[in-house]
Design a protein around this motif. Sequence first.
Motif, mmCIF file in Angstrom:
data_model
loop_
_atom_site.group_PDB
_atom_site.id
_atom_site.type_symbol
_atom_site.label_atom_id
_atom_site.label_comp_id
_atom_site.label_asym_id
_atom_site.label_seq_id
_atom_site.Cartn_x
_atom_site.Cartn_y
_atom_site.Cartn_z
ATOM 1 N N ALA A 133 0.748 -1.204 0.000
ATOM 2 C CA ALA A 133 -0.095 0.075 -0.029
ATOM 3 C C ALA A 133 0.790 1.228 -0.169
ATOM 4 C CB ALA A 133 -0.795 0.064 1.048
ATOM 5 N N LEU A 134 2.023 1.340 0.778
ATOM 6 C CA LEU A 134 2.831 2.675 0.726
ATOM 7 C C LEU A 134 3.651 2.697 -0.345
ATOM 8 C CD1 LEU A 134 3.795 2.306 4.469
ATOM 9 C CD2 LEU A 134 2.097 3.698 3.518
ATOM 10 N N ASP A 135 4.131 1.687 -1.136
ATOM 11 C CA ASP A 135 4.698 1.921 -2.577
ATOM 12 C C ASP A 135 3.903 2.279 -3.441
ATOM 13 O OD1 ASP A 135 7.428 1.054 -1.391
ATOM 14 O OD2 ASP A 135 6.754 -1.003 -2.186
ATOM 15 N N TYR A 136 2.616 1.834 -3.347
ATOM 16 C CA TYR A 136 1.159 2.388 -4.304
ATOM 17 C C TYR A 136 1.217 3.677 -4.030
ATOM 18 C CZ TYR A 136 -2.847 2.150 -6.876
ATOM 19 O OH TYR A 136 -3.776 2.039 -7.872
ATOM 20 N N LEU A 137 0.940 4.108 -2.856
ATOM 21 C CA LEU A 137 0.773 5.498 -2.385
ATOM 22 C C LEU A 137 1.795 6.504 -2.912
ATOM 23 C CD1 LEU A 137 -1.303 7.128 -0.884
ATOM 24 C CD2 LEU A 137 0.323 6.764 1.168
ATOM 25 N N GLY A 176 3.150 -2.697 4.227
ATOM 26 C CA GLY A 176 4.624 -2.165 3.723
ATOM 27 C C GLY A 176 5.172 -0.954 4.843
ATOM 28 N N GLY A 177 6.262 -0.607 4.320
ATOM 29 C CA GLY A 177 7.071 0.232 5.184
ATOM 30 C C GLY A 177 8.476 0.909 4.823
ATOM 31 N N PRO A 178 9.061 1.687 5.425
ATOM 32 C CA PRO A 178 10.411 2.244 4.849
ATOM 33 C C PRO A 178 11.296 0.984 5.175
ATOM 34 C CG PRO A 178 9.913 3.079 7.086
ATOM 35 C CD PRO A 178 8.576 2.205 6.583
ATOM 36 N N GLU A 179 12.644 1.418 4.754
ATOM 37 C CA GLU A 179 13.710 0.394 4.837
ATOM 38 C C GLU A 179 14.063 0.657 6.361
ATOM 39 O OE1 GLU A 179 15.167 -1.746 2.521
ATOM 40 O OE2 GLU A 179 13.562 -1.193 1.187
ATOM 41 N N PRO A 180 14.728 -0.439 6.783
ATOM 42 C CA PRO A 180 15.286 -0.485 8.013
ATOM 43 C C PRO A 180 16.154 0.643 8.335
ATOM 44 C CG PRO A 180 15.387 -2.685 7.384
ATOM 45 C CD PRO A 180 15.032 -1.892 6.078
ATOM 46 N N GLY A 181 16.168 1.686 9.541
ATOM 47 C CA GLY A 181 16.828 2.464 9.793
ATOM 48 C C GLY A 181 16.590 4.012 9.206
ATOM 49 N N ILE A 237 1.993 2.780 8.784
ATOM 50 C CA ILE A 237 0.643 1.962 9.042
ATOM 51 C C ILE A 237 -0.413 2.947 8.892
ATOM 52 C CG2 ILE A 237 -0.476 0.500 10.621
ATOM 53 C CD1 ILE A 237 1.805 -0.693 9.219
ATOM 54 N N LEU A 238 -0.294 4.166 9.459
ATOM 55 C CA LEU A 238 -1.499 4.733 9.489
ATOM 56 C C LEU A 238 -1.988 5.610 8.210
ATOM 57 C CD1 LEU A 238 -0.266 7.075 12.288
ATOM 58 C CD2 LEU A 238 -2.422 6.322 12.568
ATOM 59 N N SER A 239 -0.839 5.531 7.337
ATOM 60 C CA SER A 239 -1.081 6.183 5.841
ATOM 61 C C SER A 239 -1.800 5.143 4.941
ATOM 62 C CB SER A 239 0.246 6.515 5.418
ATOM 63 O OG SER A 239 0.633 7.528 6.056
ATOM 64 N N ALA A 240 -1.182 3.806 5.463
ATOM 65 C CA ALA A 240 -1.711 2.647 4.702
ATOM 66 C C ALA A 240 -3.310 2.452 4.845
ATOM 67 C CB ALA A 240 -1.100 1.258 4.934
ATOM 68 N N ALA A 243 -5.388 4.947 6.039
ATOM 69 C CA ALA A 243 -6.076 5.679 5.718
ATOM 70 C C ALA A 243 -6.365 5.081 3.712
ATOM 71 C CB ALA A 243 -5.265 7.177 5.595
ATOM 72 N N LEU A 244 -5.329 4.926 3.361
ATOM 73 C CA LEU A 244 -5.413 4.482 1.939
ATOM 74 C C LEU A 244 -6.507 3.748 1.664
ATOM 75 C CD1 LEU A 244 -4.336 4.612 -1.338
ATOM 76 C CD2 LEU A 244 -3.002 2.720 -0.675
ATOM 77 N N PHE A 245 -6.569 2.635 2.497
ATOM 78 C CA PHE A 245 -7.597 1.481 2.288
ATOM 79 C C PHE A 245 -9.091 2.004 2.402
ATOM 80 C CE2 PHE A 245 -4.270 -1.771 4.112
ATOM 81 C CZ PHE A 245 -3.791 -1.912 2.750
ATOM 82 N N ASP A 246 -9.021 2.657 3.409
ATOM 83 C CA ASP A 246 -10.158 3.655 3.671
ATOM 84 C C ASP A 246 -10.853 4.513 2.470
ATOM 85 O OD1 ASP A 246 -12.539 4.161 5.585
ATOM 86 O OD2 ASP A 246 -11.683 6.240 5.472
ATOM 87 N N ARG A 247 -9.897 5.090 2.085
ATOM 88 C CA ARG A 247 -10.136 6.191 0.786
ATOM 89 C C ARG A 247 -10.466 5.450 -0.406
ATOM 90 N NH1 ARG A 247 -6.602 8.267 -2.260
ATOM 91 N NH2 ARG A 247 -4.752 8.139 -1.212
ATOM 92 N N LEU A 248 -9.921 4.265 -0.648
ATOM 93 C CA LEU A 248 -10.290 3.606 -1.725
ATOM 94 C C LEU A 248 -11.348 2.799 -1.607
ATOM 95 C CD1 LEU A 248 -6.633 2.639 -2.961
ATOM 96 C CD2 LEU A 248 -7.853 4.543 -3.579
#
Length: 742
Positions: free
Chosen positions: A55-59, A86-91, A99-102, A104-109
Amino acid sequence: MRIAIYGKGGIGKSTITANLAAALAERGKRVLQIGCDPKHDSTRLLLSGKKTMTALDYLRNVAPGVQRLSDVLHTGYKGVVCAEAGGPEPGVGCAGRGILSAFALFDRLGLKTEEFDVILYDVLGDVVCGGFAVPLRKGFADIVYIVTSEEFMSLYAANNILRGVQNFDDSLCKIAGLILNSRGETEDKKKVHRFSEAVRLPVKYTISRSALFSKAEELNKTVVEAFPKSSETKLFHTMARGFLKDKRLFPAAPLEDETLERIVLKGERDADKPDADKKVKDNISEIESAEEEKTGALSALDQKNGSTPSIFFSKSMLCREPLHGCAFTGAICTTTQISGSITVAHAPPSCSHIACQTIMAGGLRALYQKNLAIFEQLSPSLLSSDMNEETVIYGGIDGLVEKLRQAVAAGPEAVFLLTACPAGIIGEDTESAIRIVRAGHPEIPIISVTADGNIRGDYMQGVLNACMEGAGALIDPCCRPEDNSVNIIAEKNIANNAETNFALISNLLNELGISVNCRFVRRTSIEALRNFLKGRLNLPAFNDYFSRMLINFLKERFHISFAQNSFPVGFYESERWLNEIADFFGKEAEAERVIAFFRKKYREMVKPFKKALNGKRIMIITYIHDIDWILETAFDLGMEIAKVCILNYSQDNLFATRYPERFEAETDYPPWKRDEDLRRLKPDLLLCNYIPGDLPPALHADTIPLCPDTGFYGGLAFARRWAFLLKAPVIEGWKYESEKLA
């Protein structure tokens, strides 16, 4: 049934969740599994090892206007629908914010969780921060299972998860129990059972160490799929039956760190804990009632209409342009226009101060330049929770609750809650604060408006959200239209002439015997918004992108009628606008009388300007796409349009004219062509939105207002400036005095 499965990283919760999903699917259940771990490997075994777009890569990679839910949902084994946050690379970055953004994306779509029998959230539980705690919130997970092993750190993580559950909602029983994923026969299971006894939770299932899990993983399959007759698969089917049938839930009763070490490591009893805390409560009704509050479920109005609400973006969001301002400020500048309400900003004092200054700047300009006192902009009803570093680290719900209570104590008709960037970044659960305050003041609506600073968009996105989620939430759907009544839509609160334009429009409407019911949303009231649907016709102030989005929202939600023409500028548009409204209300005779009066006066006013401007050449460079009022004025005065150059603009994407054959036009105009065109066309006057400092010296230039004066004489007011400007020398002598002295 919505189940969150938490556990320390590497404890095996993803493997357990995937096998459980497979077992549930084999039992004919419609299953959705959402991986909430930055490793994004929760659903890999259900998808035969296939890598999917998170979801985050898609966003990040796909523009909002073309995003589709089907791109982030993938069908796996036995029809299990899979999604990875999904999420960022370690560090780097903040996985919790991801997670919040993902979500929100599911909800918006438009993810409709009611279409599934079981939803499984596979969640990292090492740190239960604002992001990873999303599934714990009301409306997401009804049931929580915690996966642990015999290791102390996994039990420590389990205890932290219990703290997270308790912090988010200590009034409900949400914990179903523990799942022991054993590390082997040599491990001391007594630690787990001592912990289980101390926190009053049963060990529901024990999964023994088995080589079949590794073998299945090598095949990119779950054990349930790869080894259907194994004892491990039978256990997961037993778990699936238990998940579906066992309704017992328990409250979260975490231990203090010292108590945890004493009980788990040293084997001591928790003798100091009062007997009252030892009572285990069953809570079956919460599972059943929560089914009625599923995330993504349609509102009652949407269900009645049989449709899924559309998503409305500002143009800069839609086109992925650099953000123009922030949604927080745009929303505040809108909600503070509603008298009888108080806006609470969950934000640092600096953000609240800047937003307040933005509001007051417009009020002070109106006061000093037009002697017009706009109370809503001179003294906005705004309270700030004054977030600081401490609240960002530890959470600011207590301070927000206090500020909301302060707001409702003042006795407003409604309270709006907006969040700045820090609250959005840490995933502050503002809905829980609203529930706490609303319980004591159910008579006062407390309305949350999506903002999160610039996380959710630019200034205009904030204005859109405030209009739709804030003002729109107050509209009473039971009101019926009344005769000779209109609403005004999409005025610009930042415009200096908004009130003078409204006064002129009101006067024209009064000439037809028509009154204004509500201004949506400028200098309005709670009562006017509630009675919004009493307006029989809705009049857009502008015909730009923002106005069209607001019209689409109101049409979709309330099925109301709109005039085709926006506030008029110039004679042609004013005549057309009056005739349209007159036709709608049956006021043709009144309109004819008004138009005849203004036509006579307009002809008289044109004569002196025509003498001064006849034959002069104009070149226009503008990002404003509605400029026919300028062209009409120029042609009425005998002027020539050398060229019209339309720049790309964040607030519009539609250029049209009724004079297509009378001038040269170029859309998506590249600014670097300006000097070349000026040399070629040799205009007497350049009109642009602002006057650049690098213009050729021998050239007159004037600005085009973003919001021109409305009415029959709107264009002539502009022409008066041209006439005075062209009387002045092309090269102003004072600029060269220093050269003469040298």
